[in-house]
Design a protein around this motif. Structure first.
Motif, PDB file in Angstrom:
ATOM      1  N   ILE A 169       0.831  -1.207   0.000  1.00 24.87           N
ATOM      2  CA  ILE A 169       0.000   0.000   0.000  1.00 24.87           C
ATOM      3  C   ILE A 169       0.864   1.256   0.000  1.00 24.87           C
ATOM      4  O   ILE A 169       0.631   2.191  -0.777  1.00 24.87           O
ATOM      5  N   ILE A 170       1.877   1.266   0.850  1.00 21.86           N
ATOM      6  CA  ILE A 170       2.729   2.457   0.925  1.00 21.86           C
ATOM      7  C   ILE A 170       3.411   2.700  -0.413  1.00 21.86           C
ATOM      8  O   ILE A 170       3.466   3.836  -0.922  1.00 21.86           O
TER       9      ILE A 170
ATOM     10  N   LEU B 286       0.943   4.068  -2.823  1.00 18.74           N
ATOM     11  CA  LEU B 286       0.617   5.455  -2.478  1.00 18.74           C
ATOM     12  C   LEU B 286       1.628   6.402  -3.107  1.00 18.74           C
ATOM     13  O   LEU B 286       1.263   7.420  -3.721  1.00 18.74           O
ATOM     14  N   PHE B 287       2.899   6.037  -2.962  1.00 18.99           N
ATOM     15  CA  PHE B 287       3.937   6.865  -3.573  1.00 18.99           C
ATOM     16  C   PHE B 287       3.796   6.878  -5.087  1.00 18.99           C
ATOM     17  O   PHE B 287       3.948   7.910  -5.742  1.00 18.99           O
TER      18      PHE B 287
ATOM     19  N   GLU C 211       0.967   9.084  -6.153  1.00 16.26           N
ATOM     20  CA  GLU C 211       1.331  10.477  -5.934  1.00 16.26           C
ATOM     21  C   GLU C 211       2.228  10.971  -7.065  1.00 16.26           C
ATOM     22  O   GLU C 211       2.030  12.069  -7.591  1.00 16.26           O
TER      23      GLU C 211
ATOM     24  N   ARG D 156       1.604  13.779  -9.806  1.00 14.15           N
ATOM     25  CA  ARG D 156       2.484  14.947  -9.916  1.00 14.15           C
ATOM     26  C   ARG D 156       2.987  15.155 -11.322  1.00 14.15           C
ATOM     27  O   ARG D 156       3.195  16.297 -11.742  1.00 14.15           O
TER      28      ARG D 156
ATOM     29  N   VAL E 283      -6.251  11.329  -7.097  1.00  6.32           N
ATOM     30  CA  VAL E 283      -5.885   9.936  -6.809  1.00  6.32           C
ATOM     31  C   VAL E 283      -7.048   9.213  -6.139  1.00  6.32           C
ATOM     32  O   VAL E 283      -7.259   8.014  -6.330  1.00  6.32           O
ATOM     33  N   LEU E 284      -7.830   9.939  -5.345  1.00  2.00           N
ATOM     34  CA  LEU E 284      -8.969   9.316  -4.682  1.00  2.00           C
ATOM     35  C   LEU E 284      -9.964   8.799  -5.716  1.00  2.00           C
ATOM     36  O   LEU E 284     -10.487   7.694  -5.604  1.00  2.00           O
TER      37      LEU E 284
ATOM     38  N   THR F 170      -8.612   5.731  -7.348  1.00  2.00           N
ATOM     39  CA  THR F 170      -8.661   4.574  -6.446  1.00  2.00           C
ATOM     40  C   THR F 170     -10.027   3.926  -6.453  1.00  2.00           C
ATOM     41  O   THR F 170     -10.152   2.711  -6.509  1.00  2.00           O
TER      42      THR F 170
ATOM     43  N   ILE G  63      -3.090   2.698  12.031  1.00  2.00           N
ATOM     44  CA  ILE G  63      -3.133   2.886  10.578  1.00  2.00           C
ATOM     45  C   ILE G  63      -3.151   4.371  10.231  1.00  2.00           C
ATOM     46  O   ILE G  63      -2.509   4.815   9.265  1.00  2.00           O
TER      47      ILE G  63
ATOM     48  N   THR H 258       0.365   5.611  10.582  1.00  2.00           N
ATOM     49  CA  THR H 258       1.221   5.180   9.466  1.00  2.00           C
ATOM     50  C   THR H 258       0.904   5.960   8.199  1.00  2.00           C
ATOM     51  O   THR H 258       1.808   6.489   7.529  1.00  2.00           O
TER      52      THR H 258
ATOM     53  N   VAL I  46       3.357   8.558   6.069  1.00  2.00           N
ATOM     54  CA  VAL I  46       3.667   8.417   4.633  1.00  2.00           C
ATOM     55  C   VAL I  46       3.343   9.709   3.892  1.00  2.00           C
ATOM     56  O   VAL I  46       4.139  10.217   3.093  1.00  2.00           O
TER      57      VAL I  46
ATOM     58  N   GLY J   1       6.334  12.069   2.512  1.00  2.00           N
ATOM     59  CA  GLY J   1       6.441  12.148   1.062  1.00  2.00           C
ATOM     60  C   GLY J   1       5.996  13.480   0.516  1.00  2.00           C
ATOM     61  O   GLY J   1       6.050  13.718  -0.685  1.00  2.00           O
ATOM     62  N   ARG J   2       5.550  14.348   1.420  1.00  2.00           N
ATOM     63  CA  ARG J   2       5.059  15.677   1.011  1.00  2.00           C
ATOM     64  C   ARG J   2       4.049  15.563  -0.124  1.00  2.00           C
ATOM     65  O   ARG J   2       4.137  16.247  -1.119  1.00  2.00           O
ATOM     66  N   PHE J   3       3.072  14.678   0.088  1.00  2.00           N
ATOM     67  CA  PHE J   3       2.033  14.533  -0.928  1.00  2.00           C
ATOM     68  C   PHE J   3       1.230  15.813  -1.011  1.00  2.00           C
ATOM     69  O   PHE J   3       1.293  16.665  -0.123  1.00  2.00           O
ATOM     70  N   THR J   4       0.423  15.937  -2.066  1.00  2.00           N
ATOM     71  CA  THR J   4      -0.470  17.091  -2.156  1.00  2.00           C
ATOM     72  C   THR J   4      -1.430  17.035  -0.981  1.00  2.00           C
ATOM     73  O   THR J   4      -1.931  15.981  -0.628  1.00  2.00           O
TER      74      THR J   4
ATOM     75  N   LEU K 202      -7.646  12.368   2.105  1.00  5.80           N
ATOM     76  CA  LEU K 202      -6.357  12.022   1.536  1.00  5.80           C
ATOM     77  C   LEU K 202      -6.308  10.519   1.332  1.00  5.80           C
ATOM     78  O   LEU K 202      -6.717   9.753   2.201  1.00  5.80           O
ATOM     79  N   LEU K 203      -5.795  10.090   0.200  1.00  2.00           N
ATOM     80  CA  LEU K 203      -5.770   8.653  -0.079  1.00  2.00           C
ATOM     81  C   LEU K 203      -4.933   7.887   0.939  1.00  2.00           C
ATOM     82  O   LEU K 203      -5.290   6.798   1.370  1.00  2.00           O
ATOM     83  N   ALA K 204      -3.832   8.503   1.349  1.00  2.00           N
ATOM     84  CA  ALA K 204      -2.931   7.787   2.260  1.00  2.00           C
ATOM     85  C   ALA K 204      -3.593   7.465   3.585  1.00  2.00           C
ATOM     86  O   ALA K 204      -3.250   6.503   4.252  1.00  2.00           O
TER      87      ALA K 204
ATOM     88  N   ILE L 177      -7.108   7.404   4.071  1.00  9.02           N
ATOM     89  CA  ILE L 177      -8.524   7.046   3.995  1.00  9.02           C
ATOM     90  C   ILE L 177      -8.789   5.669   4.583  1.00  9.02           C
ATOM     91  O   ILE L 177      -9.878   5.383   5.073  1.00  9.02           O
TER      92      ILE L 177
END
Lengths: 526, 195
Positions: free
Chosen positions: A79-80, A83-84, A87, A91, A127-128, A131, B20, B23, B27, B31-34, B104-106, B108
């Motif tokens: 998952i991690i 996620l990257f 992203e 971007r 991204v949501l 998904t 969760i 975590t 992430v 990762g400085r996501f949007t 945020l997806l990370a 959710i």
């Protein structure tokens, strides 16, 4: 430490092999995505990509838990990583300058054919959104939630006290498997097609990405494809085995079980004696029992308390929860019809090995004495028939119990065994000790007063009841000195804390010389 | 399923959701996501949920196994009285906490898990369950020899009643070497052996 390795070398070897295989497969897949040319452009946007590998091999409970932990760890990594990935895909649409990544991201979205690389089709898509509108994303969310629910309801605390919750929630694995198989259907992880690689290899064309749409014959726009899902290849065999086992259980359950005798013992212990066509057992095995009139779906394990030499098989059930209490209540009402019972089994456990050891130490805590009831009965029959094939020379039996009421049903067995030992002149064969841990000063006073009597006041047996817990160090050192050259098997059916102390004693009192006394610890637990 | 205490499962689920959330938040922030600030919120919310849910409540029947080191958090959670005891409040609290992480997806996943925990808590509250702290049981057995300070002052064999009516000093002195009398002097030393 040395003793531990000697006792567990096979399990350790299997574990190391399995872990090694997992690591190898992970690294192999990882390197494939890192180095293979097919994924050159994929790497451009993503940096790196990782893939999880999950195998479900159900062997036994410990292995199952280990696999579950690995699944959780790999799920987290998976998952991690994605996620990257998402992203970065997102971007690459929003960069202000023209880079290779941004050019790649905008390729092929307007045409038919699905040769795109970036699953995020336009800069407006979040991204949501991606998904929840792709198969991979949606199935991923579903299976992760199923996994989390399964894990939280499988915590030791929930399992021990609210078993039905654990049992029913664990069936979410069906959703898990199905969604896992369809997870890869979207083909989101992509590499360059074979044809495109031949025409415009990344090593040749990557630098000239600005000129791709100039209809340059040397370097055309690269085309990409996903690959079909692969999870099913790993899980198909185990799932097939599991389905086969469930089907077998159903088939066995349809066979008729006749209840020949029902005995209500004190302390709410129910004994059921049954017969089933074609049923054959070994000592210490267990069966799964279902009573459709109480619960349509639940199967509960019970150790068999009868010996293989008897013409029926029996179980002793103690009231310990909803199902058992209902069962006992149904049988207590003597006027109503006897409910139908379905049986699956028997299944083998460590107790089968008792007769392989010269000296056996049997420890049962409370109701955990049931597998040993079967063994002792079997010994009685073997003694009656003078079975010379018995390898066992001596048995030390420890029964640890909290209250006296639970002794009653076992008392008859021990009394008859005592008699049998005297009659056949083998008084030293079975050495048993009973420990009462729930004593108070009343009982102790009473026992002290009756110190001189030949039989024990609580049980009527010749062997006096001890109060408190056994001092294992003393017991083990006595056994070690009495049998300096034997292999001693220690069998426990009881709580984990007791298992820990017994295991420690086994390691401590086993000598490092393999010719001298060796203690092997075997535990069975439900 | 009649004896299930849903709150126990809700507790495990909420604790897992907290982890969760943490975590996912790490992430997203690392990762400085949007919109990574949602990730920062998620870390804080996750820590709060974990601290609240760490002390396990007491089961209605039977003994409850404590989580390692939960004693100090139990005292803190107990302080809030009805706010933490009532599961309706917890259900609403978890539901509210989970909403911002849903953007945020990370994070959710944390949202969904915490929302599920909230639903289970609601179920527990409807069935009348409450959070009760695990109190250590007071040790009941006093030292066996602790109450014996002095041996009995007038042990048998005792002289007949008439002799006991007039304890004079001569008699006391005479009795000291023999039997009975006032303060007992033991012919052989008596030790208090506590087993």
């Amino acid at each position: 430490m040395g003793n531990w390795v000697v006792n567990h070398w096979l399990a350790v070897l299997c574990l190391v092999a399995w872990l090694g295989l997992n690591v190898f497969l992970f690294v192999h897949a990882f390197l494939k995505y890192e180095k293979d040319d097919k994924y050159y452009y994929t790497r451009e946007i993503l940096g790196f990509c990782s893939r999880t590998l999950r195998k479900s091999l159900d062997h036994n409970l410990t292995f199952h838990k280990l696999v579950a932990y690995m699944i959780c760890i790999f799920t987290a990594i998976h998952i991690i990583a994605h996620l990257f990935n998402f992203e970065r895909y997102s971007r690459s649409h929003h960069v202000t300058t023209i880079t290779l990544a941004s050019v790649l991201s905008s390729l092929h979205h307007d045409k038919e054919g699905g040769f795109w690389l970036n699953p995020i089709q336009s800069p407006d898509m979040t991204v949501l959104y991606v998904t929840f509108t792709t198969i991979a994303g949606l199935s991923g969310v579903i299976i992760t939630i199923a996994l989390i629910l399964m894990v939280t309801s499988s915590m030791e605390f929930i399992r021990r006290h609210y078993f039905e919750l654990f049992w029913y929630t664990h069936h979410l694995f069906i959703i898990y498997m199905v969604c896992l198989w369809i997870h890869g259907l979207g083909g989101i992880v992509r590499g360059q097609t074979e044809k495109s690689m031949n025409e415009s290899h990344p090593h040749k064309c990557a630098q000239s990405f600005e000129k791709w749409d100039d209809h340059d014959p040397d370097c055309k726009e690269p085309q990409f494809e996903g690959h079909p899902p692969e999870s099913w290849k790993w899980t198909l065999a185990p799932v097939a085995l599991y389905i086969f086992e469930r089907f077998l259980r159903f088939y066995r359950s349809q066979q008729k079980v006749v209840i020949t005798k029902v005995v209500m013992h004190p302390s709410k212990v129910l004994e059921l004696q049954m017969k089933k066509h074609g049923f054959s057992m070994e000592v210490g095995q267990y069966i799964f029992v279902k009573c459709p009139s109480i619960s349509f779906l639940e199967w509960h394990p019970f150790t068999l308390t009868s010996a293989p030499e008897e013409d029926f098989f029996s179980i002793h059930i103690r009231a310990a929860g909803d199902w058992t209490e209902n069962l006992i209540r149904v049988f207590e009402q003597q006027n109503s019809l006897i409910p139908r019972i379905e049986v699956d089994g028997p299944f083998g456990t460590a107790s089968e090995d008792v007769f392989q050891y010269e000296v056996a130490v049997l420890v049962g805590a409370g109701i955990g004495v049931t597998p040993f009831a079967s063994i002792l009965k079997s010994i009685w029959f073997k003694l009656q028939h003078s079975d010379h094939k018995l390898k066992t020379q001596k048995i030390y039996f420890y029964w640890i119990c909290r209250e006296t009421g639970a002794f009653a049903w076992f008392k008859d067995l021990l009394t008859s065994l005592e008699q049998e030992m005297e009659e056949s002149g083998k008084v030293g064969f079975l050495n048993y000790r009973l420990f009462l841990t729930g004593w108070n000063s009343n009982i102790a006073g009473h026992a002290a007063l009756n110190f001189d009597k030949a039989t024990d006041i609580l049980t009527g047996l010749k062997q006096k009841t001890f109060f408190g817990r056994p001092m294992w160090d003393n017991e083990f050192s006595t056994i070690a000195t009495t049998h300096p050259k034997s292999v001693v098997g220690v069998f426990l059916c009881g709580p984990l804390t007791l298992a820990k102390s017994l295991r420690k004693c086994c390691h401590r009192y086993s000598s490092l010389d393999p010719r001298k006394v060796q203690f092997y610890f075997n535990q069975e637990n439900f | 399923m009649g004896q299930i205490e849903w709150a126990m499962w809700a507790n495990e689920q909420a604790l897992a959701s907290g982890l969760i959330l943490i975590t996912g938040g790490i992430v997203a922030t690392a990762g400085r996501f949007t919109q990574w600030y949602f990730g920062a919120y998620s870390i804080v919310a996750g820590v709060f949920v974990c601290l609240l849910e760490y002390p396990r409540g007491r089961r209605r029947k039977g003994a409850t196994m404590e989580r390692c080191g939960q004693k100090c958090m139990t005292t803190v959670v107990k302080l809030f009285g009805p706010l933490t005891r009532n599961y309706y409040i917890r259900a609403v609290l978890h539901l509210l906490l989970s909403v911002p992480a849903g953007f945020l997806l990370a994070t959710i996943l944390g949202t969904v898990c915490l929302a599920i925990a909230s639903v289970i808590y609601l179920l527990a509250a409807i069935r009348g369950e409450q959070w009760m702290p695990i109190e250590p049981r007071p040790t009941e057995r006093p030292q066996v020899g602790g109450t014996i300070k002095q041996p009995p002052s007038n042990p048998p064999p005792r002289p007949p009643a008439e002799a006991r009516k007039k304890p004079s000093e001569e008699e006391a002195a005479a009795a000291a070497t023999g039997v009975g009398g006032g303060a007992q002097v033991n012919p052989i030393p008596v030790t208090d052996e506590v087993v």
